[in-house]
Scaffold this motif. Structure first.
Motif, PDB file in Angstrom:
ATOM      1  N   ALA A  70      -0.411   2.962  -0.788  1.00 42.19           N
ATOM      2  CA  ALA A  70       0.203   4.058   0.141  1.00 42.19           C
ATOM      3  C   ALA A  70      -1.203   4.989   0.631  1.00 42.19           C
ATOM      4  O   ALA A  70      -1.364   5.366   1.509  1.00 42.19           O
ATOM      5  CB  ALA A  70       1.188   4.759  -0.581  1.00 42.19           C
ATOM      6  N   LEU A  71      -1.867   5.257  -0.505  1.00 38.62           N
ATOM      7  CA  LEU A  71      -3.152   6.228  -0.161  1.00 38.62           C
ATOM      8  C   LEU A  71      -4.059   5.379   0.730  1.00 38.62           C
ATOM      9  O   LEU A  71      -4.530   5.887   1.532  1.00 38.62           O
ATOM     10  CB  LEU A  71      -3.732   6.573  -1.483  1.00 38.62           C
ATOM     11  N   LEU A  72      -4.244   4.148   0.578  1.00 43.28           N
ATOM     12  CA  LEU A  72      -5.141   3.276   1.079  1.00 43.28           C
ATOM     13  C   LEU A  72      -4.708   3.109   2.650  1.00 43.28           C
ATOM     14  O   LEU A  72      -5.463   3.384   3.592  1.00 43.28           O
ATOM     15  CB  LEU A  72      -5.209   1.994   0.594  1.00 43.28           C
ATOM     16  N   PHE A  73      -3.310   3.125   2.813  1.00 43.43           N
ATOM     17  CA  PHE A  73      -2.714   3.044   3.998  1.00 43.43           C
ATOM     18  C   PHE A  73      -2.843   4.325   4.931  1.00 43.43           C
ATOM     19  O   PHE A  73      -3.364   4.047   6.268  1.00 43.43           O
ATOM     20  CB  PHE A  73      -1.137   2.502   3.908  1.00 43.43           C
ATOM     21  N   VAL A  74      -2.717   5.360   4.307  1.00 44.15           N
ATOM     22  CA  VAL A  74      -2.999   6.661   4.857  1.00 44.15           C
ATOM     23  C   VAL A  74      -4.522   6.859   5.303  1.00 44.15           C
ATOM     24  O   VAL A  74      -4.573   7.306   6.602  1.00 44.15           O
ATOM     25  CB  VAL A  74      -2.610   7.900   3.775  1.00 44.15           C
ATOM     26  N   VAL A  75      -5.477   6.518   4.491  1.00 44.64           N
ATOM     27  CA  VAL A  75      -6.782   6.516   4.945  1.00 44.64           C
ATOM     28  C   VAL A  75      -7.050   5.702   6.180  1.00 44.64           C
ATOM     29  O   VAL A  75      -7.636   6.168   6.904  1.00 44.64           O
ATOM     30  CB  VAL A  75      -7.646   6.510   3.649  1.00 44.64           C
ATOM     31  N   LEU A  76      -6.735   4.493   6.052  1.00 46.13           N
ATOM     32  CA  LEU A  76      -7.099   3.516   6.922  1.00 46.13           C
ATOM     33  C   LEU A  76      -6.259   3.725   8.272  1.00 46.13           C
ATOM     34  O   LEU A  76      -7.028   3.411   9.489  1.00 46.13           O
ATOM     35  CB  LEU A  76      -6.748   2.178   6.724  1.00 46.13           C
ATOM     36  N   LEU A  77      -5.242   4.447   8.208  1.00 46.97           N
ATOM     37  CA  LEU A  77      -4.560   4.703   9.531  1.00 46.97           C
ATOM     38  C   LEU A  77      -5.400   5.846  10.183  1.00 46.97           C
ATOM     39  O   LEU A  77      -5.437   5.772  11.410  1.00 46.97           O
ATOM     40  CB  LEU A  77      -3.248   5.029   9.243  1.00 46.97           C
ATOM     41  N   VAL A  78      -5.526   7.124   9.335  1.00 45.35           N
ATOM     42  CA  VAL A  78      -6.317   7.930  10.006  1.00 45.35           C
ATOM     43  C   VAL A  78      -7.752   7.694  10.617  1.00 45.35           C
ATOM     44  O   VAL A  78      -8.004   7.940  11.535  1.00 45.35           O
ATOM     45  CB  VAL A  78      -6.493   9.061   9.002  1.00 45.35           C
ATOM     46  N   VAL A  79      -8.502   6.832   9.743  1.00 45.34           N
ATOM     47  CA  VAL A  79      -9.716   6.310  10.145  1.00 45.34           C
ATOM     48  C   VAL A  79      -9.397   5.604  11.548  1.00 45.34           C
ATOM     49  O   VAL A  79     -10.285   5.653  12.507  1.00 45.34           O
ATOM     50  CB  VAL A  79     -10.535   5.600   9.135  1.00 45.34           C
ATOM     51  N   GLY A  80      -8.578   4.470  11.258  1.00 44.32           N
ATOM     52  CA  GLY A  80      -8.390   3.731  12.728  1.00 44.32           C
ATOM     53  C   GLY A  80      -8.019   4.601  13.769  1.00 44.32           C
ATOM     54  O   GLY A  80      -8.481   4.391  14.981  1.00 44.32           O
ATOM     55  N   ALA A  81      -7.060   5.584  13.500  1.00 46.67           N
ATOM     56  CA  ALA A  81      -6.795   6.258  14.854  1.00 46.67           C
ATOM     57  C   ALA A  81      -8.075   7.212  15.400  1.00 46.67           C
ATOM     58  O   ALA A  81      -8.206   7.328  16.615  1.00 46.67           O
ATOM     59  CB  ALA A  81      -5.705   7.406  14.366  1.00 46.67           C
ATOM     60  N   ASN A  82      -8.717   7.449  14.392  1.00 43.64           N
ATOM     61  CA  ASN A  82      -9.975   8.358  14.953  1.00 43.64           C
ATOM     62  C   ASN A  82     -10.979   7.356  15.329  1.00 43.64           C
ATOM     63  O   ASN A  82     -12.073   8.014  15.912  1.00 43.64           O
ATOM     64  CB  ASN A  82     -10.552   9.274  13.787  1.00 43.64           C
ATOM     65  N   VAL A  83     -10.990   5.955  15.218  1.00 38.32           N
ATOM     66  CA  VAL A  83     -11.995   5.180  15.839  1.00 38.32           C
ATOM     67  C   VAL A  83     -11.417   4.688  16.994  1.00 38.32           C
ATOM     68  O   VAL A  83     -12.427   4.577  18.210  1.00 38.32           O
ATOM     69  CB  VAL A  83     -12.193   4.077  14.736  1.00 38.32           C
ATOM     70  N   VAL A  84     -10.188   4.107  17.256  1.00 42.97           N
ATOM     71  CA  VAL A  84      -9.549   3.400  18.399  1.00 42.97           C
ATOM     72  C   VAL A  84      -9.537   4.538  19.642  1.00 42.97           C
ATOM     73  O   VAL A  84      -9.854   4.286  20.631  1.00 42.97           O
ATOM     74  CB  VAL A  84      -8.680   2.764  18.198  1.00 42.97           C
ATOM     75  N   VAL A  85      -8.576   5.430  19.399  1.00 41.37           N
ATOM     76  CA  VAL A  85      -8.087   6.577  20.191  1.00 41.37           C
ATOM     77  C   VAL A  85      -9.429   7.225  20.673  1.00 41.37           C
ATOM     78  O   VAL A  85      -9.132   7.369  22.044  1.00 41.37           O
ATOM     79  CB  VAL A  85      -7.209   7.262  19.514  1.00 41.37           C
ATOM     80  N   PRO A  86     -10.247   7.906  20.212  1.00 40.46           N
ATOM     81  CA  PRO A  86     -11.318   8.471  20.957  1.00 40.46           C
ATOM     82  C   PRO A  86     -12.148   7.530  21.830  1.00 40.46           C
ATOM     83  O   PRO A  86     -12.374   8.168  23.062  1.00 40.46           O
ATOM     84  CB  PRO A  86     -12.402   8.930  19.809  1.00 40.46           C
TER      85      PRO A  86
END
Length: 268
Positions: A90-106
């Motif tokens: 669950a912790l890994l999922f949270v970090v990867l989702l936030v990192v992915g959102a801040n890579v793809v979306v910007p």
């Protein structure tokens, strides 16, 4: 009806209150967006693209995050081991989702970030957006995308430096997740403070200096953006709110003298 200036009032000196003032920038940015039809229109467009991007990212991580953790730590057979494994997942999922959102979306929304920031500065006063011209628009678009990719590179570099912690079973996974989250929050503040400063031709060394000087302010702002990603529906507005909040952070720091006048204005 007139509204007070949206520029936040910071103390000229760093202090414990900085953290809460940085966190409060999210509410100030959201209020400004809803009061400005231009900001609201651009934010709605950003929200639509963000919703699609986050949906795809969530689906990919739902499928592949368990495989990633399983490759580093096999699912235990004992019940307490399985509980711990799923907690780390669950912790890994949270970090990867936030990192992915801040890579793809910007990267996808890079063409809209400067207009959002410019409109915000106009509402702050003492700034006029330059007139639209096709040549400067495409040059600005290339610069915006390039700078966004560069800042994303530093986000990933920091996480890569921490990644070997995962070689330590359990404790290393948790430590990487905690430190990775803190790094991501601090990076979020730098990402959205650097954007308006880059428009005004400040060198990145100046961004680093300001962040060292007011690190609690930046950390509070970064935490706010991070938490916004976990509020359903509102998370589709996370990038517009972050861009507007970062611009308000810049203008507030300028107002108290923590950021000097733009280099191009020194000779005027």
């Amino acid at each position: 009806m007139t509204h007070p200036s949206p520029v936040p009032t910071f103390s000229p000196r760093a202090g414990p209150a900085d953290f809460f003032q940085g966190l409060a920038l999210l509410g100030r940015a959201g209020g400004l967006i809803f009061r400005s039809p231009r900001l609201m229109g651009l934010s709605a467009l950003c929200a639509l693209v963000t919703l699609i991007a986050l949906g795809v990212l969530f689906g990919l991580l739902w499928v592949y995050a368990p495989q990633l953790l399983g490759g580093m730590w096999t699912l235990p057979t004992a019940w307490y081991g399985r509980v711990l494994w799923y907690l780390v997942l669950a912790l890994l999922f949270v970090v990867l989702l936030v990192v992915g959102a801040n890579v793809v979306v910007p990267v996808v929304l890079a063409p809209l970030q400067d207009p959002l920031s410019e409109i915000t500065e106009e509402l702050c006063g003492d700034f006029t957006s330059p007139p639209f011209r096709l040549g400067p628009f495409f040059r600005g678009l290339v610069i915006s995308v390039t700078h966004t990719l560069t800042r994303v590179f530093f986000l990933l570099l920091g996480l890569a430096v921490l990644f070997p912690l995962n070689l330590i079973p359990v404790a290393g996974n948790v430590l990487w997740t905690v430190l990775g989250t803190l790094w991501t929050m601090f990076w979020l503040a730098g990402e959205h403070l650097a954007a308006p400063m880059t428009r005004h031709t400040y060198p990145f060394a100046e961004v680093r200096r300001v962040m060292r000087q007011r690190w609690l302010l930046c950390l509070g702002f970064g935490l706010g953006v991070y938490l916004l990603l976990w509020v359903p529906l509102l998370n589709t507005f996370f990038l517009p709110v972050a861009v507007v909040g970062g611009t308000l952070l810049f203008r507030g720091l300028r107002a108290v003298g923590n950021v000097p006048p733009p280099p191009g204005a020194l000779g005027k």
